[in-house]
Design a protein around this motif. Structure first.
Motif, mmCIF file in Angstrom:
data_model
loop_
_atom_site.group_PDB
_atom_site.id
_atom_site.type_symbol
_atom_site.label_atom_id
_atom_site.label_comp_id
_atom_site.label_asym_id
_atom_site.label_seq_id
_atom_site.Cartn_x
_atom_site.Cartn_y
_atom_site.Cartn_z
ATOM 1 N N GLN A 4 0.826 -1.183 0.000
ATOM 2 C CA GLN A 4 0.000 0.000 0.000
ATOM 3 C C GLN A 4 0.878 1.257 0.000
ATOM 4 O O GLN A 4 1.996 1.249 0.528
ATOM 5 C CB GLN A 4 -0.908 0.013 1.230
ATOM 6 N N PRO A 5 0.398 2.347 -0.596
ATOM 7 C CA PRO A 5 1.174 3.595 -0.618
ATOM 8 C C PRO A 5 1.613 4.043 0.777
ATOM 9 O O PRO A 5 2.698 4.603 0.935
ATOM 10 C CB PRO A 5 0.201 4.594 -1.251
ATOM 11 N N SER A 6 0.794 3.796 1.790
ATOM 12 C CA SER A 6 1.159 4.210 3.134
ATOM 13 C C SER A 6 2.393 3.461 3.645
ATOM 14 O O SER A 6 3.198 4.000 4.414
ATOM 15 C CB SER A 6 -0.016 3.989 4.090
ATOM 16 N N VAL A 7 2.536 2.191 3.212
ATOM 17 C CA VAL A 7 3.700 1.406 3.619
ATOM 18 C C VAL A 7 4.959 1.981 2.978
ATOM 19 O O VAL A 7 6.000 2.142 3.631
ATOM 20 C CB VAL A 7 3.522 -0.071 3.230
ATOM 21 N N THR A 9 5.394 4.990 2.025
ATOM 22 C CA THR A 9 5.654 6.278 2.680
ATOM 23 C C THR A 9 6.428 6.085 3.971
ATOM 24 O O THR A 9 7.393 6.807 4.248
ATOM 25 C CB THR A 9 4.329 7.002 2.956
ATOM 26 N N ARG A 10 6.041 5.106 4.765
ATOM 27 C CA ARG A 10 6.737 4.862 6.027
ATOM 28 C C ARG A 10 8.172 4.389 5.788
ATOM 29 O O ARG A 10 9.102 4.778 6.510
ATOM 30 C CB ARG A 10 5.969 3.848 6.870
ATOM 31 N N GLU A 13 10.184 7.440 4.771
ATOM 32 C CA GLU A 13 10.449 8.314 5.912
ATOM 33 C C GLU A 13 11.594 7.784 6.760
ATOM 34 O O GLU A 13 12.468 8.547 7.203
ATOM 35 C CB GLU A 13 9.181 8.472 6.750
#
Length: 212
Positions: A4-7, A9-10, A13
């Motif tokens: 997922q895009p959120s993964v 992103t993390r 970061e």
């Protein structure tokens, strides 16, 4: 499994917080002709300068603490387990080298004044480690679990040169090599410790081929 895009992103970061390129920046290296087999396990410092035509196998780490600390040329191959870290000094690498096959390679410029310079068409593998003010000239080789500290291996032909005594200097075996200066065509086969008095011409181990 699709991430997922959120993964992503993390992950990015966390990488940026450690001074590493994010996933997209690692993939962008491929646009310059490099091959990145696994961008998720390939960790490259944001300040590293990398040329073209390099091959990166999984689980490779290249880190330079400041701009200009880690410079890599073209056409090198980095096998899994290769770890280069220019922390307080510099690491400069030329073209066409083979790193880390059969056990990885570690090179760390991690003390004041440390400088590691590697030429072209060398071969460094089998778990070797490099530190201090070390120069590995073009065509030189490190074969085995050798700790190399502040040594100079003279340049010469690559390991493919038909005349072994014209090849770059070679250390092979296992142990510690410290403050050594080998000339072109020389080799030390060490077991525990490497000493200049044990240096031999490479033709001692690889006899020259007689031509009719």
């Amino acid at each position: 499994m699709e991430l997922q895009p959120s993964v992503i992103t993390r992950i990015n970061e966390a990488r940026r917080a450690l001074g590493l390129l994010d996933i997209e920046a690692v993939l962008a290296l491929a646009e310059r002709g490099n091959v990145i087999l696994d961008p998720f396990s390939t960790l490259i410092g944001a300040h590293a300068r990398i040329g073209t035509g390099n091959m990166f196998y999984p689980c490779v780490t290249l880190h330079g603490s400041v701009p200009g600390a880690l410079l890599i040329g073209d056409g090198n191959t980095f096998h899994s387990g290769t770890w280069l870290a220019a922390e307080t000094g510099t690491i400069t690498i030329g073209d066409g080298n083979l790193f880390g096959e059969g056990g990885g390679l570690t090179a760390k410029a991690n003390r004041p004044g440390a400088r590691i310079a590697i030429g072209d068409h060398g071969r460094y593998q089998g778990g070797a480690s490099v530190f201090g003010e070390t120069t590995l000239g073009s065509g030189s080789q490190l074969l085995g679990a050798i700790t190399v500290d502040t040594c100079s291996l003279a340049a010469g032909g690559s390991f493919r040169d038909p005349d072994p005594d014209c090849r770059g200097a070679l250390l092979k075996g296992h142990g510690t090599a410290r403050n050594l200066r080998l000339g072109a065509g020389q080799v030390i086969a060490g077991s525990g410790i490497f000493r200049m008095e044990d240096a031999k011409p490479q033709s001692f181990f690889h006899p020259k081929v007689a031509h009719p």
